[in-house]
Motif scaffolding. Structure first.
Motif, PDB file in Angstrom:
ATOM      1  N   LEU A 183       0.817  -1.210   0.000  1.00 38.79           N
ATOM      2  CA  LEU A 183       0.000   0.000   0.000  1.00 38.79           C
ATOM      3  C   LEU A 183       0.853   1.264   0.000  1.00 38.79           C
ATOM      4  O   LEU A 183       0.502   2.255  -0.663  1.00 38.79           O
ATOM      5  N   PHE A 229       0.246   3.727  -3.067  1.00 38.35           N
ATOM      6  CA  PHE A 229      -0.570   4.900  -2.767  1.00 38.35           C
ATOM      7  C   PHE A 229       0.164   6.052  -2.091  1.00 38.35           C
ATOM      8  O   PHE A 229      -0.426   7.122  -1.927  1.00 38.35           O
ATOM      9  N   PRO A 263       0.749   6.902   0.955  1.00 38.61           N
ATOM     10  CA  PRO A 263      -0.233   7.494   1.859  1.00 38.61           C
ATOM     11  C   PRO A 263       0.366   8.485   2.861  1.00 38.61           C
ATOM     12  O   PRO A 263       1.508   8.349   3.284  1.00 38.61           O
ATOM     13  N   SER A 309      -4.726   9.168   1.127  1.00 36.89           N
ATOM     14  CA  SER A 309      -3.798   9.250   0.001  1.00 36.89           C
ATOM     15  C   SER A 309      -4.317  10.233  -1.040  1.00 36.89           C
ATOM     16  O   SER A 309      -5.511  10.235  -1.354  1.00 36.89           O
ATOM     17  N   LYS A 367      -3.898   9.857  -4.018  1.00 36.91           N
ATOM     18  CA  LYS A 367      -4.346   9.025  -5.146  1.00 36.91           C
ATOM     19  C   LYS A 367      -5.857   8.794  -5.120  1.00 36.91           C
ATOM     20  O   LYS A 367      -6.434   8.386  -6.124  1.00 36.91           O
ATOM     21  N   PHE A 368      -6.493   9.067  -3.989  1.00 37.95           N
ATOM     22  CA  PHE A 368      -7.939   8.883  -3.884  1.00 37.95           C
ATOM     23  C   PHE A 368      -8.724  10.134  -4.289  1.00 37.95           C
ATOM     24  O   PHE A 368      -9.952  10.072  -4.408  1.00 37.95           O
ATOM     25  N   ARG A 425     -12.154   3.727  -4.961  1.00 44.95           N
ATOM     26  CA  ARG A 425     -11.063   3.643  -3.976  1.00 44.95           C
ATOM     27  C   ARG A 425     -10.905   2.209  -3.482  1.00 44.95           C
ATOM     28  O   ARG A 425      -9.796   1.681  -3.405  1.00 44.95           O
ATOM     29  N   VAL A 441      -7.623  -0.469  -3.938  1.00 41.77           N
ATOM     30  CA  VAL A 441      -6.939  -1.151  -2.834  1.00 41.77           C
ATOM     31  C   VAL A 441      -7.011  -2.662  -3.020  1.00 41.77           C
ATOM     32  O   VAL A 441      -6.009  -3.363  -2.868  1.00 41.77           O
ATOM     33  N   LEU A 477     -11.146   4.877   3.514  1.00 43.81           N
ATOM     34  CA  LEU A 477     -10.218   5.460   2.544  1.00 43.81           C
ATOM     35  C   LEU A 477     -10.607   6.898   2.254  1.00 43.81           C
ATOM     36  O   LEU A 477     -11.749   7.163   1.868  1.00 43.81           O
TER      37      LEU A 477
END
Length: 96
Positions: free
Chosen positions: A12, A16, A18, A57, A59-60, A68, A72, A91
């Motif tokens: 992850l 991502f 995060p 993140s 990326k979301f 989302r 994942v 998320l």
């Protein structure tokens, strides 16, 4: 060899980047599922089957909840195929 928790964190983090990643192994709460662990798609005894994930993140951003979740699950496909059974998700994009 690393454990599932470490592999999930690494996967992850790589996918991502995060700002926040909180991962909790909730397998002990699902001990009554132990009788099914010998079935295909389940890990053998010892836990590491049920997790709770909170992740923030960038990326979301712009993705809905389903997109989302799909992202994942796609990133963790190998873990699901090797015994990860359940993943509760929270998320968010930054600022949410």
């Amino acid at each position: 060899m690393t454990n599932r928790t470490d592999r999930i964190r690494a996967t992850l983090t790589s996918a991502f980047a995060p700002e926040l990643l909180e991962l909790k192994d909730d397998s002990a709460k699902h001990a009554n599922h132990a009788h099914r662990m010998s079935e295909p798609g389940h890990a053998p005894g010892g836990g590491e089957t049920h997790y709770r994930l909170a992740m923030i993140s960038a990326k979301f951003a712009g993705l809905n909840r389903v997109a989302r979740s799909r992202a994942v699950h796609e990133a963790l496909d190998a873990e699901f195929k090797s015994g990860l059974h359940a993943l509760a998700l929270d998320l968010k994009a930054p600022g949410e």
